[in-house]
Motif scaffolding. Sequence first.
Motif, PDB file in Angstrom:
ATOM      1  N   THR A  80      37.277 -21.364  68.422  1.00  8.97           N
ATOM      2  CA  THR A  80      36.686 -22.035  67.270  1.00  8.97           C
ATOM      3  C   THR A  80      37.398 -21.648  65.985  1.00  8.97           C
ATOM      4  O   THR A  80      37.654 -22.489  65.118  1.00  8.97           O
ATOM      5  CB  THR A  80      35.196 -21.690  67.176  1.00  8.97           C
ATOM      6  N   VAL A  81      37.740 -20.347  65.848  1.00 10.69           N
ATOM      7  CA  VAL A  81      38.456 -19.907  64.646  1.00 10.69           C
ATOM      8  C   VAL A  81      39.815 -20.594  64.558  1.00 10.69           C
ATOM      9  O   VAL A  81      40.219 -21.092  63.496  1.00 10.69           O
ATOM     10  CB  VAL A  81      38.610 -18.368  64.667  1.00 10.69           C
ATOM     11  N   ALA A  84      39.370 -24.124  63.513  1.00  8.21           N
ATOM     12  CA  ALA A  84      39.040 -24.240  62.093  1.00  8.21           C
ATOM     13  C   ALA A  84      40.314 -24.160  61.249  1.00  8.21           C
ATOM     14  O   ALA A  84      40.488 -24.934  60.302  1.00  8.21           O
ATOM     15  CB  ALA A  84      38.048 -23.158  61.694  1.00  8.21           C
ATOM     16  N   ARG A  85      41.226 -23.244  61.602  1.00 10.06           N
ATOM     17  CA  ARG A  85      42.504 -23.168  60.885  1.00 10.06           C
ATOM     18  C   ARG A  85      43.258 -24.484  61.013  1.00 10.06           C
ATOM     19  O   ARG A  85      43.857 -24.977  60.049  1.00 10.06           O
ATOM     20  CB  ARG A  85      43.373 -22.031  61.447  1.00 10.06           C
ATOM     21  N   VAL A  87      42.015 -27.535  61.555  1.00 12.90           N
ATOM     22  CA  VAL A  87      41.383 -28.587  60.744  1.00 12.90           C
ATOM     23  C   VAL A  87      41.774 -28.422  59.294  1.00 12.90           C
ATOM     24  O   VAL A  87      42.048 -29.391  58.574  1.00 12.90           O
ATOM     25  CB  VAL A  87      39.852 -28.541  60.920  1.00 12.90           C
ATOM     26  N   MET A  88      41.852 -27.152  58.828  1.00 11.15           N
ATOM     27  CA  MET A  88      42.165 -26.910  57.426  1.00 11.15           C
ATOM     28  C   MET A  88      43.562 -27.390  57.081  1.00 11.15           C
ATOM     29  O   MET A  88      43.778 -27.978  56.021  1.00 11.15           O
ATOM     30  CB  MET A  88      42.021 -25.419  57.134  1.00 11.15           C
ATOM     31  N   THR A  89      44.543 -27.179  57.966  1.00  6.09           N
ATOM     32  CA  THR A  89      45.906 -27.622  57.639  1.00  6.09           C
ATOM     33  C   THR A  89      46.109 -29.100  57.944  1.00  6.09           C
ATOM     34  O   THR A  89      46.971 -29.736  57.346  1.00  6.09           O
ATOM     35  CB  THR A  89      46.940 -26.814  58.443  1.00  6.09           C
ATOM     36  N   ARG A  90      45.313 -29.665  58.845  1.00 12.75           N
ATOM     37  CA  ARG A  90      45.522 -31.041  59.258  1.00 12.75           C
ATOM     38  C   ARG A  90      44.941 -32.044  58.278  1.00 12.75           C
ATOM     39  O   ARG A  90      45.454 -33.146  58.099  1.00 12.75           O
ATOM     40  CB  ARG A  90      44.899 -31.243  60.631  1.00 12.75           C
ATOM     41  N   GLY A  91      43.807 -31.674  57.615  1.00 13.97           N
ATOM     42  CA  GLY A  91      43.119 -32.646  56.767  1.00 13.97           C
ATOM     43  C   GLY A  91      42.343 -33.628  57.626  1.00 13.97           C
ATOM     44  O   GLY A  91      42.120 -33.405  58.814  1.00 13.97           O
TER      45      GLY A  91
ATOM     46  N   LEU B  86      34.293 -22.986  60.254  1.00 19.40           N
ATOM     47  CA  LEU B  86      34.470 -24.402  60.575  1.00 19.40           C
ATOM     48  C   LEU B  86      33.911 -25.295  59.469  1.00 19.40           C
ATOM     49  O   LEU B  86      34.544 -26.292  59.099  1.00 19.40           O
ATOM     50  CB  LEU B  86      33.777 -24.698  61.907  1.00 19.40           C
ATOM     51  N   ALA B  89      36.359 -25.162  56.575  1.00 15.82           N
ATOM     52  CA  ALA B  89      37.574 -25.927  56.881  1.00 15.82           C
ATOM     53  C   ALA B  89      37.303 -27.421  56.811  1.00 15.82           C
ATOM     54  O   ALA B  89      38.105 -28.185  56.255  1.00 15.82           O
ATOM     55  CB  ALA B  89      38.089 -25.545  58.269  1.00 15.82           C
ATOM     56  N   ALA B  93      38.990 -29.923  54.201  1.00 11.86           N
ATOM     57  CA  ALA B  93      39.800 -31.014  54.746  1.00 11.86           C
ATOM     58  C   ALA B  93      39.326 -32.370  54.258  1.00 11.86           C
ATOM     59  O   ALA B  93      40.045 -33.352  54.398  1.00 11.86           O
ATOM     60  CB  ALA B  93      39.768 -30.972  56.268  1.00 11.86           C
TER      61      ALA B  93
END
Lengths: 115, 128
Positions: A80-81, A84-85, A87-91, B86, B89, B93
């Motif tokens: 999950t961590v 989450a990383r 999702v943060m870089t993907r947008g 999550l 993020a 996002a």
Amino acid sequence: MNPKDIIDIAADVTMMMLSFALLLVVVRIVRGPTLPDRIVALDLLVGVVIGFIATIGLKAEIFQYLDIAIALGLVGFLATVAFARFVMTRGRAGDAATTLPDSGPDSAYSGEVRR
Amino acid sequence: MTMLFALVTAVCLLIGGAFAIVGALGILRFPDVYTRMHSASKAGTLGSGFCLLAVAIWAPDFSVTTRALAGVLFFLLTAPISAHLLARAALIAGYAPVSAGRPGDVSSTLCPPDRANELPVGEEHRSV
């Protein structure tokens, strides 16, 4: 009625309930609609499977299964961590807007989110 | 005495199963990712936690009980962390919650929804 019978019946009923929960979570994973929805559903899937492993270990009286449950929990947390990383870089990457799962085109929740 | 332990164990198992169903129902019925996260991280943790607690009560020796309780503690510690990461993020996002734009909405201070897709990679931390 001896104690082991009570445990057996309760474990059987609990396994049916957990199977039903797994089914509902899999429906959410298939339907999405966005990547974070699927990640959250996978997180819950890991939790339900941990309960399943504990119940099977209790019914079969093989308590070594506990180690597998704890290891699975660790793997699920790290996954999950990592997601989450990601999702943060993907947008958003063109994911759909928020909708209720069963909203039709006329529903108040369909389409763009109000701003 | 064994009968009492068996009854408590059975009740713990059934409560765990019920919490798992409640969590799964929440994840199926709630409208957006943040409300789903709330259902998954609270009810889901209690679901697996009560099943492990049942093992801890019914276990024949002390080492199994300790391991099961350590597992419960571990899940209680990690579930809020992963849910928080999550949610943060997803908000950065640009996934807007259903309450976006209504009174009391704080999500747009993290990332305004209308320019969420324009944020280049690496820029997302500056907007916080």
